[in-house]
Scaffold this active site. Sequence first.
Site, PDB file in Angstrom:
ATOM      1  N   ASP A 170      -7.091  -6.131   3.867  1.00  0.00           N
ATOM      2  CA  ASP A 170      -6.391  -4.850   3.967  1.00  0.00           C
ATOM      3  C   ASP A 170      -6.519  -4.283   5.373  1.00  0.00           C
ATOM      4  O   ASP A 170      -7.630  -4.062   5.858  1.00  0.00           O
ATOM      5  CB  ASP A 170      -7.020  -3.885   2.934  1.00  0.00           C
TER       6      ASP A 170
ATOM      7  N   ASP B  30      -4.595   4.026  -2.104  1.00  0.00           N
ATOM      8  CA  ASP B  30      -5.741   4.383  -1.266  1.00  0.00           C
ATOM      9  C   ASP B  30      -6.189   5.812  -1.524  1.00  0.00           C
ATOM     10  O   ASP B  30      -5.528   6.759  -1.095  1.00  0.00           O
ATOM     11  CB  ASP B  30      -5.349   4.235   0.213  1.00  0.00           C
TER      12      ASP B  30
ATOM     13  N   HIS C 156      -1.199  -1.062  -4.319  1.00  0.00           N
ATOM     14  CA  HIS C 156      -2.493  -0.685  -3.730  1.00  0.00           C
ATOM     15  C   HIS C 156      -2.479   0.823  -3.470  1.00  0.00           C
ATOM     16  O   HIS C 156      -1.618   1.342  -2.757  1.00  0.00           O
ATOM     17  CB  HIS C 156      -2.672  -1.478  -2.435  1.00  0.00           C
TER      18      HIS C 156
ATOM     19  N   HIS D  62      -8.097   1.576  -4.294  1.00  0.00           N
ATOM     20  CA  HIS D  62      -9.081   1.394  -3.222  1.00  0.00           C
ATOM     21  C   HIS D  62      -9.736   2.753  -2.966  1.00  0.00           C
ATOM     22  O   HIS D  62      -9.130   3.637  -2.382  1.00  0.00           O
ATOM     23  CB  HIS D  62      -8.332   0.863  -1.985  1.00  0.00           C
TER      24      HIS D  62
ATOM     25  N   SER E 226       0.843  -1.195   0.000  1.00  0.00           N
ATOM     26  CA  SER E 226       0.000   0.000   0.000  1.00  0.00           C
ATOM     27  C   SER E 226       0.880   1.248   0.000  1.00  0.00           C
ATOM     28  O   SER E 226       1.661   1.479   0.927  1.00  0.00           O
ATOM     29  CB  SER E 226      -0.902   0.004   1.224  1.00  0.00           C
TER      30      SER E 226
ATOM     31  N   MET F 235      -8.756   8.673  -0.634  1.00  0.00           N
ATOM     32  CA  MET F 235      -9.682   9.010   0.479  1.00  0.00           C
ATOM     33  C   MET F 235     -10.236  10.413   0.281  1.00  0.00           C
ATOM     34  O   MET F 235      -9.523  11.306  -0.169  1.00  0.00           O
ATOM     35  CB  MET F 235      -8.925   8.999   1.804  1.00  0.00           C
TER      36      MET F 235
ATOM     37  N   MET G  37     -11.865   4.999  -1.070  1.00  0.00           N
ATOM     38  CA  MET G  37     -12.556   5.237   0.212  1.00  0.00           C
ATOM     39  C   MET G  37     -13.244   6.584   0.097  1.00  0.00           C
ATOM     40  O   MET G  37     -12.855   7.585   0.701  1.00  0.00           O
ATOM     41  CB  MET G  37     -11.543   5.191   1.356  1.00  0.00           C
TER      42      MET G  37
ATOM     43  N   MET H 211     -12.039  -5.547   4.767  1.00  0.00           N
ATOM     44  CA  MET H 211     -11.238  -4.612   5.566  1.00  0.00           C
ATOM     45  C   MET H 211     -11.026  -5.214   6.952  1.00  0.00           C
ATOM     46  O   MET H 211     -11.973  -5.646   7.605  1.00  0.00           O
ATOM     47  CB  MET H 211     -11.958  -3.266   5.714  1.00  0.00           C
TER      48      MET H 211
HETATM   49  C1  DX5 Z   1      -6.357   1.872   5.389  1.00  0.00           C
HETATM   50  C2  DX5 Z   1      -5.959   1.580   3.972  1.00  0.00           C
HETATM   51  C3  DX5 Z   1      -4.861   0.608   3.886  1.00  0.00           C
HETATM   52  C4  DX5 Z   1      -3.579   1.006   4.599  1.00  0.00           C
HETATM   53  C5  DX5 Z   1      -3.034  -0.258   5.176  1.00  0.00           C
HETATM   54  O1  DX5 Z   1      -7.599   2.421   5.456  1.00  0.00           O
HETATM   55  O2  DX5 Z   1      -7.035   1.076   3.213  1.00  0.00           O
HETATM   56  O3  DX5 Z   1      -4.594   0.178   2.568  1.00  0.00           O
HETATM   57  O4  DX5 Z   1      -2.628   1.636   3.803  1.00  0.00           O
HETATM   58  O5  DX5 Z   1      -1.966   0.038   5.978  1.00  0.00           O
HETATM   59  P1  DX5 Z   1      -1.338  -1.008   6.998  1.00  0.00           P
HETATM   60  O6  DX5 Z   1      -0.904  -2.191   6.209  1.00  0.00           O
HETATM   61  O7  DX5 Z   1      -0.219  -0.257   7.617  1.00  0.00           O
HETATM   62  O8  DX5 Z   1      -2.422  -1.377   7.996  1.00  0.00           O
HETATM   63 ZN    ZN Z   2      -6.536   0.166   1.260  1.00  0.00          ZN
END
Ligand code: DX5
Ligand code: ZN
Length: 220
Positions: A174, A34, A32, A65, A7, A36, A67, A136
Site C-alpha cells: 500500500d 483508510d 480498501h 486499514h 483505496s 485515520m 491507521m 506499507m
Molecule cells: C496511505 C493509505 C493508502 C493511500 C494510498 O497512508 O494507507 O491506502 O490511499 O494511496 P496511493 O495509492 O495514492 O499512494
Molecule cells: Zn491504506
Amino acid sequence: MAILAPSLLGADFKNLEKDIRTVEEAGAGYLHLDVMDGVFVPSISFGMPVVAALRDCTGLVFDVHMMVEEPVRYVKAVREAGADLICVHAEACRHLDSVISQIHQTGARAAVAINPATPVSAVDLILPQVDMVLIMSVNPGFGGQKFIPYTLQKVRMLRERVRELGLDTDIQVDGGVTLDNAEELLEAGANVLVAGSSVFRGDPGENVKRFLEIFERTRR
Ligand code: DX5
Ligand code: ZN
C-alpha cells in the site's frame, strides 16, 4: 490471481457510490478503506459511519486499514460497520497478539501492517496467526505519495519467510502503487495491491482493467 484493492481515499468524495460501483464492475476484488485518527498518522480521514453507509452499495470485500493508535478499541465497531478484513499496525498495538485474536473473534479476517522503517522480523512470530501482512510502501497518512524503493526488498523477504513456514499468508502493498511498479511487486511476492491515485485519477474503470491485465500476465 492477485487482487486489486482500490483505496477509497483516492475516490471522488462527492460521488463515492458511483466510484465504488465503477471499480467493482471493472473487476476490483477489495475496497480498501483508510481510517485515520490524526494521532497515529497526521491526518484524519473517515470513520465507522462512512464505512457503514457504504456497506449497502457494494458486494466488494471491505478491507479496513486502521491507521489508529490502539485500534483494539474499535475492532467490534469496525466489524459491525461492515469490515470483512481488519488491518491494524504493529506499531500501534501494545498487545498485538491479543488484538489479532479479538479481530478473529468478531468473525473478520485479520491483517497486520508495518511501516516502511519497521523490519519484517517485527511480524515473524505472529505470521501463523494472521491472514495478511500489509507492507506499507509510503509513510502512512496521505494518498498520492511516491513509492519507497527499499520496501520492495521487504516484500521479497516476507514472501520467502512465509514459504519457509509453509504458510499461504497474503502479502499486501500500500502506497505509491502504479501500473509501472505493479509487475515488480507481484514478482517480489505481493498478491494484494492497494491503489488510490493510480486507480481514481483519470478513468477508474479503465485503470482497474489495466491493473488486471498486468495481474493476468504475471499470474503465478
Ligand atoms: C496511505 C493509505 C493508502 C493511500 C494510498 O497512508 O494507507 O491506502 O490511499 O494511496 P496511493 O495509492 O495514492 O499512494
Ligand atoms: Zn491504506
